[in-house]
Design a protein around this motif. Structure first.
Motif, mmCIF file in Angstrom:
data_model
loop_
_atom_site.group_PDB
_atom_site.id
_atom_site.type_symbol
_atom_site.label_atom_id
_atom_site.label_comp_id
_atom_site.label_asym_id
_atom_site.label_seq_id
_atom_site.Cartn_x
_atom_site.Cartn_y
_atom_site.Cartn_z
ATOM 1 N N ARG A 1 40.108 50.218 35.632
ATOM 2 C CA ARG A 1 40.562 48.923 35.130
ATOM 3 C C ARG A 1 39.975 48.625 33.756
ATOM 4 O O ARG A 1 40.665 48.072 32.887
ATOM 5 N N THR B 1 44.639 48.866 25.602
ATOM 6 C CA THR B 1 45.913 48.214 25.890
ATOM 7 C C THR B 1 47.033 48.902 25.105
ATOM 8 O O THR B 1 46.766 49.628 24.139
ATOM 9 N N THR C 1 49.823 39.786 23.961
ATOM 10 C CA THR C 1 48.961 39.742 25.144
ATOM 11 C C THR C 1 48.970 38.356 25.773
ATOM 12 O O THR C 1 49.143 38.205 26.992
ATOM 13 N N HIS D 1 50.801 37.283 29.284
ATOM 14 C CA HIS D 1 49.944 36.698 30.311
ATOM 15 C C HIS D 1 50.519 35.368 30.801
ATOM 16 O O HIS D 1 50.574 35.103 32.013
ATOM 17 N N ARG E 1 53.542 35.992 32.938
ATOM 18 C CA ARG E 1 53.154 36.458 34.276
ATOM 19 C C ARG E 1 52.661 35.299 35.133
ATOM 20 O O ARG E 1 53.026 35.181 36.314
ATOM 21 N N THR F 1 51.003 38.933 40.064
ATOM 22 C CA THR F 1 49.742 39.597 39.741
ATOM 23 C C THR F 1 50.021 40.660 38.669
ATOM 24 O O THR F 1 51.187 41.028 38.441
ATOM 25 N N PRO F 2 48.971 41.168 37.985
ATOM 26 C CA PRO F 2 49.203 42.245 37.008
ATOM 27 C C PRO F 2 49.918 43.456 37.601
ATOM 28 O O PRO F 2 50.744 44.086 36.942
ATOM 29 N N GLN G 1 49.642 52.898 38.935
ATOM 30 C CA GLN G 1 50.655 52.275 38.102
ATOM 31 C C GLN G 1 51.674 53.291 37.594
ATOM 32 O O GLN G 1 52.790 52.921 37.234
#
Length: 206
Positions: free
Chosen positions: A12, A19, A61, A65, A68, A74-75, A182
């Motif tokens: 993580r 990113t 970003t 965010h 979302r 959730t991510p 992922q």
């Protein structure tokens, strides 16, 4: 169990540090460090880097965010292929705005080419996402490798040690995305080479 948690935490952190949006910023830092653009005043370089950070890292970003959070995802849920198109559109618009502003400010070609490379990577990944979930994390580090290769051709320096470092980072980033479930190996490797080719073409030919 504790070791598994530590591995997931490390994955993580790698995903957070590297990113998908840092390609233009890193490319500009490299240009200001290793090319003739290093002669520019520090104030000017800081202005360009701040603008690149604002349009290509901070804005996409934050907006993704907020999107979302608005959707209540959730991510991991946002990572589903069918939910990634709006984030792609947000990042493409931010990158396009940065390219437009740099063009209006008549900045040197290589500066704009870096952001165009990032924009091209985003567009190609968005198109591929229609039927296949490619890794934008590895596409970004692949873009760094492609930009490094292109600038080595332009400025005539040996990039081998820098490329070795980038490939090591790419391996760590790709592994982290697979550990977090992922992406598959094919999506990770495919993302890297998409980023590499797009960045090299954008810098060498556009």
């Amino acid at each position: 169990m504790k070791q598994d948690k530590q591995i997931i935490l490390a994955a993580r952190i790698m995903s957070l540090l590297f990113t998908p949006f840092y390609l233009p910023f890193v490319g500009l830092v490299a240009l200001f460090s290793f090319s003739y653009l290093s002669i520019f005043p520090w104030g000017y370089k800081l202005q360009v880097l701040t603008m690149a950070y604002l349009f290509t890292i901070l804005m996409p970003t934050v907006m993704i965010h907020l999107y979302r959070r608005y959707q209540g995802w959730t991510p991991i849920e946002l990572g589903h292929r069918e939910r990634r198109m709006i984030p792609y559109i947000i990042s493409i618009l931010c990158y396009f705005t940065c390219v437009y502003v740099m063009d209006r400010m008549h900045m040197p070609h290589f500066m704009g080419a870096i952001v165009v490379a990032g924009l091209l990577v985003q567009i190609i990944c968005a198109l591929i996402n229609v039927w296949w979930k490619v890794s934008t994390h590895t596409a970004a580090i692949g873009g760094v490798a492609g930009a490094l290769f292109a600038f080595a051709e332009y400025f005539g320096f040996n990039p081998i040690w820098w490329l070795c470092l980038v490939f090591i980072i790419a391996g760590l980033v790709g592994s982290s995305r697979m550990i977090l479930r992922q992406h598959t190996l094919g999506q990770v490797v495919g993302g890297f080479w998409i980023g590499f080719v797009c960045a090299a073409i954008a810098i060498l030919f556009l």
